[in-house]
Design an enzyme around this catalytic site. Structure first.
Site, PDB file in Angstrom:
ATOM      1  N   TYR A 153      -1.547  -1.092   9.981  1.00  0.00           N
ATOM      2  CA  TYR A 153      -1.880  -1.375   8.631  1.00  0.00           C
ATOM      3  C   TYR A 153      -0.413  -1.227   7.709  1.00  0.00           C
ATOM      4  O   TYR A 153       0.088  -1.831   7.045  1.00  0.00           O
ATOM      5  CB  TYR A 153      -3.128  -0.774   8.071  1.00  0.00           C
ATOM      6  CG  TYR A 153      -3.261  -1.193   6.789  1.00  0.00           C
ATOM      7  CD1 TYR A 153      -3.763  -2.294   5.960  1.00  0.00           C
ATOM      8  CD2 TYR A 153      -2.971  -0.046   5.509  1.00  0.00           C
ATOM      9  CE1 TYR A 153      -3.965  -2.413   4.824  1.00  0.00           C
ATOM     10  CE2 TYR A 153      -3.104  -0.343   4.281  1.00  0.00           C
ATOM     11  CZ  TYR A 153      -3.640  -1.397   3.879  1.00  0.00           C
ATOM     12  OH  TYR A 153      -3.845  -1.551   2.517  1.00  0.00           O
TER      13      TYR A 153
ATOM     14  N   SER B   1       0.757  -1.148   0.071  1.00  0.00           N
ATOM     15  CA  SER B   1       0.008  -0.038  -0.123  1.00  0.00           C
ATOM     16  C   SER B   1       0.870   1.111  -0.028  1.00  0.00           C
ATOM     17  O   SER B   1       1.926   1.054   0.600  1.00  0.00           O
ATOM     18  CB  SER B   1      -0.877   0.219   1.432  1.00  0.00           C
ATOM     19  OG  SER B   1      -1.439   1.498   1.417  1.00  0.00           O
TER      20      SER B   1
HETATM   21  P1  NDP Z   1     -11.768  -5.398  -1.178  1.00  0.00           P
HETATM   22  O1  NDP Z   1     -12.512  -5.031   0.193  1.00  0.00           O
HETATM   23  O2  NDP Z   1     -12.740  -4.654  -2.193  1.00  0.00           O
HETATM   24  O3  NDP Z   1     -11.511  -6.940  -1.505  1.00  0.00           O
HETATM   25  C1  NDP Z   1     -10.885  -7.768  -0.220  1.00  0.00           C
HETATM   26  C2  NDP Z   1     -10.938  -9.036  -1.156  1.00  0.00           C
HETATM   27  O4  NDP Z   1     -10.174  -9.779  -0.073  1.00  0.00           O
HETATM   28  C3  NDP Z   1     -12.090  -9.688  -1.273  1.00  0.00           C
HETATM   29  O5  NDP Z   1     -11.850 -10.924  -2.616  1.00  0.00           O
HETATM   30  C4  NDP Z   1     -12.278 -10.791   0.020  1.00  0.00           C
HETATM   31  O6  NDP Z   1     -13.160 -12.036  -0.160  1.00  0.00           O
HETATM   32  C5  NDP Z   1     -10.874 -11.120   0.474  1.00  0.00           C
HETATM   33  N1  NDP Z   1     -10.685 -11.162   1.759  1.00  0.00           N
HETATM   34  C6  NDP Z   1     -10.922 -10.309   2.776  1.00  0.00           C
HETATM   35  N2  NDP Z   1     -10.916 -11.099   3.906  1.00  0.00           N
HETATM   36  C7  NDP Z   1     -10.167 -12.232   3.676  1.00  0.00           C
HETATM   37  C8  NDP Z   1      -9.681 -13.262   4.128  1.00  0.00           C
HETATM   38  N3  NDP Z   1      -9.833 -13.374   5.726  1.00  0.00           N
HETATM   39  N4  NDP Z   1      -9.260 -14.200   3.750  1.00  0.00           N
HETATM   40  C9  NDP Z   1      -9.245 -14.423   2.269  1.00  0.00           C
HETATM   41  N5  NDP Z   1      -9.684 -13.395   1.517  1.00  0.00           N
HETATM   42  C10 NDP Z   1     -10.277 -12.249   2.103  1.00  0.00           C
HETATM   43  O7  NDP Z   1     -10.411  -4.888  -0.951  1.00  0.00           O
HETATM   44  P2  NDP Z   1      -9.418  -4.459  -2.250  1.00  0.00           P
HETATM   45  O8  NDP Z   1      -9.778  -5.233  -3.147  1.00  0.00           O
HETATM   46  O9  NDP Z   1      -9.459  -2.910  -2.154  1.00  0.00           O
HETATM   47  O10 NDP Z   1      -7.942  -4.626  -1.405  1.00  0.00           O
HETATM   48  C11 NDP Z   1      -6.882  -5.615  -1.749  1.00  0.00           C
HETATM   49  C12 NDP Z   1      -5.704  -5.580  -1.396  1.00  0.00           C
HETATM   50  O11 NDP Z   1      -5.183  -4.357  -1.860  1.00  0.00           O
HETATM   51  C13 NDP Z   1      -5.631  -5.603   0.196  1.00  0.00           C
HETATM   52  O12 NDP Z   1      -4.299  -6.116   0.467  1.00  0.00           O
HETATM   53  C14 NDP Z   1      -5.547  -4.065   0.529  1.00  0.00           C
HETATM   54  O13 NDP Z   1      -4.513  -4.039   1.587  1.00  0.00           O
HETATM   55  C15 NDP Z   1      -4.767  -3.553  -0.874  1.00  0.00           C
HETATM   56  N6  NDP Z   1      -4.795  -2.277  -0.813  1.00  0.00           N
HETATM   57  C16 NDP Z   1      -5.964  -1.480  -1.277  1.00  0.00           C
HETATM   58  C17 NDP Z   1      -5.962  -0.263  -1.472  1.00  0.00           C
HETATM   59  C18 NDP Z   1      -7.380   0.588  -1.604  1.00  0.00           C
HETATM   60  O14 NDP Z   1      -7.261   1.688  -1.620  1.00  0.00           O
HETATM   61  N7  NDP Z   1      -8.564  -0.255  -2.044  1.00  0.00           N
HETATM   62  C19 NDP Z   1      -4.834   0.713  -1.442  1.00  0.00           C
HETATM   63  C20 NDP Z   1      -3.714  -0.034  -1.182  1.00  0.00           C
HETATM   64  C21 NDP Z   1      -3.686  -1.450  -0.979  1.00  0.00           C
HETATM   65  P3  NDP Z   1     -14.578 -11.921  -0.055  1.00  0.00           P
HETATM   66  O15 NDP Z   1     -15.351 -11.150  -1.227  1.00  0.00           O
HETATM   67  O16 NDP Z   1     -14.905 -13.434  -0.074  1.00  0.00           O
HETATM   68  O17 NDP Z   1     -14.788 -11.279   1.149  1.00  0.00           O
END
Ligand code: NDP
Length: 254
Positions: free
Chosen positions: A159, A146
């Site tokens: 985080y 991030s």
């Molecule tokens: P979302 O909340 O849109 O999606 C999260 C995803 O992770 C979903 O597919 C969810 O599955 C899955 N997930 C959540 N908890 C678990 C778990 N315990 N085990 C397995 N899978 C899990 O988040 P983003 O797509 O925005 O984020 C993705 C990555 O990008 C993360 O690592 C985040 O830290 C990073 N990130 C995001 C930013 C942002 O601004 N959006 C910025 C920088 C980094 P399900 O649908 O089944 O719940």
């Protein structure tokens, strides 16, 4: 699966950035196994979308914060791959799944910290360790960090610092896996409009405007800004990129 196709595993591929990465990988001719935590329907829809693009795809449940479950997941994955391709192996692992935490350091509880460590570090570490025996030499690992590992934002101390730990881990893995020609890189998105953190970057107008205001390109990121970068790193054109942190933020807080 076409035996010649490369295969990528994307964790958290049901929504947001992981979904976008999975589809972008498929557009590069890579077959995809995506995982989800609770949203089976959404994950199955992503797999169907990928199949419509002409690539193979399957979705498996995996809680990446529970490293104890990886012993169960690995054989599920490899049995599926053996049945489809004759080999249990993958080429790329994208450690993307994650959840948010916004809490001032003085208020953060041990449980909140443990949850973040488990999903953003321990899960990444042990899933990688578990799948490495099944990764083809010459493959790649991409860890999702991030912008908050570089810049500070009040409430993101745990985080941001755990994402920073993944960035250091990435360099160590790149060093240790070099003999197998496995490249390990970090993609660090800036703030992107997804469901992340209750969708606050997308839905909170004030936060959205504040982030756009500190971004050189003048807006907040969209999932489409990210997936293609991850997919590029899984191509031959990226063969000499290794042990790097690539921030994809439109120039946030330069
Ligand atoms: P979302 O909340 O849109 O999606 C999260 C995803 O992770 C979903 O597919 C969810 O599955 C899955 N997930 C959540 N908890 C678990 C778990 N315990 N085990 C397995 N899978 C899990 O988040 P983003 O797509 O925005 O984020 C993705 C990555 O990008 C993360 O690592 C985040 O830290 C990073 N990130 C995001 C930013 C942002 O601004 N959006 C910025 C920088 C980094 P399900 O649908 O089944 O719940």
């Amino acid at each position: 699966m076409n035996a010649k196709n490369k295969i990528a595993v994307v964790t958290g591929g049901s929504r947001g950035l992981g979904r976008n990465m999975a589809i972008a990988l498929a557009k590069k001719g890579i077959d995809v196994v995506l995982t989800y935590n609770t949203n089976k329907e959404a994950a199955d829809a992503v797999a169907a979308e990928i199949r419509a693009l002409g690539q193979k795809a399957a979705a498996f449940q995996l809680d990446t914060s529970n490293s104890g479950s990886f012993d169960e997941f690995a054989p599920q994955l490899t049995d599926y791959l053996k049945a489809e391709t004759g080999s249990p192996n993958i080429d790329f692992l994208i450690n993307n799944a994650g959840t948010a935490l916004y809490a001032p350091a003085v208020d953060t509880t041990e449980k909140q910290l443990d949850d973040i460590v488990n999903i953003h570090y321990k899960g990444v570490f042990f899933l990688t360790q578990k799948l490495l025996p099944f990764m083809n030499d010459g493959g790649g690992i991409i860890n999702i960090s991030s912008g908050l590992a570089r810049i500070t934002f009040p409430g993101s101390s745990v985080y941001g610092s755990i994402k920073a730990a993944v960035e250091v881990l990435t360099r160590y893995l790149a060093q240790e896996l070099g003999p197998r020609k496995i490249r390990v890189n970090v993609v660090a998105p800036g703030a992107i409009e997804t469901d992340f953190g209750g969708g606050r970057t997308r839905d909170n107008k004030e936060i959205n405007a504040r982030i756009a205001g500190i971004t050189a390109l003048g807006r907040v990121g969209l999932p489409d800004d990210i997936g293609g970068v991850v997919a590029f790193l899984c191509t031959e054109d990226a063969r000499w990129i290794n042990g790097q942190r690539i921030e994809v933020s439109g120039g946030q807080a330069l």
